[in-house]
Design an enzyme around this catalytic site. Structure first.
Site, PDB file in Angstrom:
ATOM      1  N   LYS A  88       0.811  -1.209   0.000  1.00 37.17           N
ATOM      2  CA  LYS A  88       0.000   0.000   0.000  1.00 37.17           C
ATOM      3  C   LYS A  88       0.849   1.266   0.000  1.00 37.17           C
ATOM      4  O   LYS A  88       2.047   1.251   0.274  1.00 37.17           O
ATOM      5  CB  LYS A  88      -0.957  -0.012   1.203  1.00 37.17           C
ATOM      6  CG  LYS A  88      -2.102  -1.004   1.032  1.00 37.17           C
ATOM      7  CD  LYS A  88      -3.110  -0.925   2.155  1.00 37.17           C
ATOM      8  CE  LYS A  88      -4.294  -1.846   1.886  1.00 37.17           C
ATOM      9  NZ  LYS A  88      -5.278  -1.828   2.996  1.00 37.17           N
ATOM     10  N   ARG A 104      -3.656  -9.987   5.174  1.00 32.23           N
ATOM     11  CA  ARG A 104      -4.068 -10.012   3.774  1.00 32.23           C
ATOM     12  C   ARG A 104      -2.898  -9.514   2.936  1.00 32.23           C
ATOM     13  O   ARG A 104      -2.509  -8.341   3.038  1.00 32.23           O
ATOM     14  CB  ARG A 104      -5.307  -9.140   3.581  1.00 32.23           C
ATOM     15  CG  ARG A 104      -5.882  -9.166   2.167  1.00 32.23           C
ATOM     16  CD  ARG A 104      -7.151  -8.318   2.107  1.00 32.23           C
ATOM     17  NE  ARG A 104      -7.741  -8.341   0.778  1.00 32.23           N
ATOM     18  CZ  ARG A 104      -7.412  -7.510  -0.207  1.00 32.23           C
ATOM     19  NH1 ARG A 104      -6.495  -6.572  -0.012  1.00 32.23           N
ATOM     20  NH2 ARG A 104      -8.003  -7.601  -1.391  1.00 32.23           N
TER      21      ARG A 104
END
Length: 280
Positions: free
Chosen positions: A225, A259
């Site tokens: 991210k 995740r």
């Protein structure tokens, strides 16, 4: 120390989260996801990636048919179904029994995915966008990941109290729908409508969130991210080392499910972190 959580899936499989962290592998069957868009958007490539993740020891395969990256274009229910259902069908037809989560904001997609063989609902809106999502989760009695995503946050928001208030509302919605509390899994939604400082503040203060909901497992999703890229000034494909650092930090602070895009590397990092905390 990690709290212990057990889930019985519709298949009869048991999913246990505790000192041994669970690795959720990302399978985006989309053309426009921020890191792997267009890489696995055919049935053949989706199945091949699922098989590769299984070989690397993935615990859950998270299938998504709509990107949630900043500026993403919403897709219709039918378009999303056309992406995710063939992928689920192919995975199950290939004999893969690994639990599947369906990453969707749409109750009808969640419903159809579960009927096709998915085991878990992953709702980025924390059950707060569409009232029918909690009803679908209750109907099938499946574990449900509720992510924090408050579009009204500002840079001045006091993150942990605000997040606790948000999740209290999620818990109420689930309870009102009849969803068993033990089937809820909380995800702080790192990267979603949060500043860089807020993202790292949440990761640092994760134990406070876990103490507020000690009977619920916590999912941490930082893989590739921008919260990593903005610090390291690199592209998504270059963020493995940063991801591993946040995975270990999240685990040491009590996280249960991670995740990730890179299953084997994160699994290895988590095994070492577990050995450090609990002994090899």
């Amino acid at each position: 120390m990690h709290t212990h959580h057990a889930y019985t899936l519709r298949s009869g499989q048991k999913l246990i989260a505790g000192p041994r962290a669970l690795v959720m592998g990302i399978l985006n069957v989309t053309p426009d996801s921020f890191s792997d868009g267009g890489t696995h958007d055919s049935v053949e490539t989706a199945l091949a990636h699922a098989q590769a993740m299984v070989a690397e020891g993935v615990d859950i395969i998270d299938i998504g048919g709509e990107s949630t990256r900043p500026g993403h274009a919403p897709v219709s229910v039918q378009e999303e179904l056309d992406r995710v259902i063939p992928a689920i069908d192919a995975i199950r037809a290939a004999g893969i029994t690994t639990p599947i989560s369906i990453d969707t904001m749409k109750p009808l997609v969640a419903d159809q995915a579960i009927q096709a063989g998915a085991d878990i609902i992953n709702d980025v809106n924390g059950l707060q966008a569409d009232p029918y999502m909690a009803d679908v989760a209750t109907l099938y009695g499946v574990p449900t990941i509720a992510m924090h995503w408050d579009r009204n946050w500002t840079a001045e928001t006091d993150v942990i109290p605000a997040m606790i208030a948000f999740f209290n509302q999620t818990v109420k919605i689930a309870s009102d729908a009849g969803l068993a509390r033990e089937n809820l899994i909380l995800d702080p939604g790192l990267g979603f409508s949060k500043t860089l400082n807020q993202n790292y503040s949440i990761l640092r203060q994760l134990p406070e969130l876990i103490r507020a909901f000690p009977d619920l497992a916590t999912l941490v999703g930082t893989s590739r991210k921008s919260m990593i890229g903005k610090v390291l000034r690199n592209e998504p494909s270059e963020r493995l080392a940063g991801t591993l650092a946040t995975t270990v930090a999240g685990y040491e602070r009590g996280g249960h499910i991670f995740r990730v895009h890179d299953v084997r590397a994160n699994s290895d990092a988590l095994r070492i972190a577990q050995a450090t905390l609990y002994g090899p």
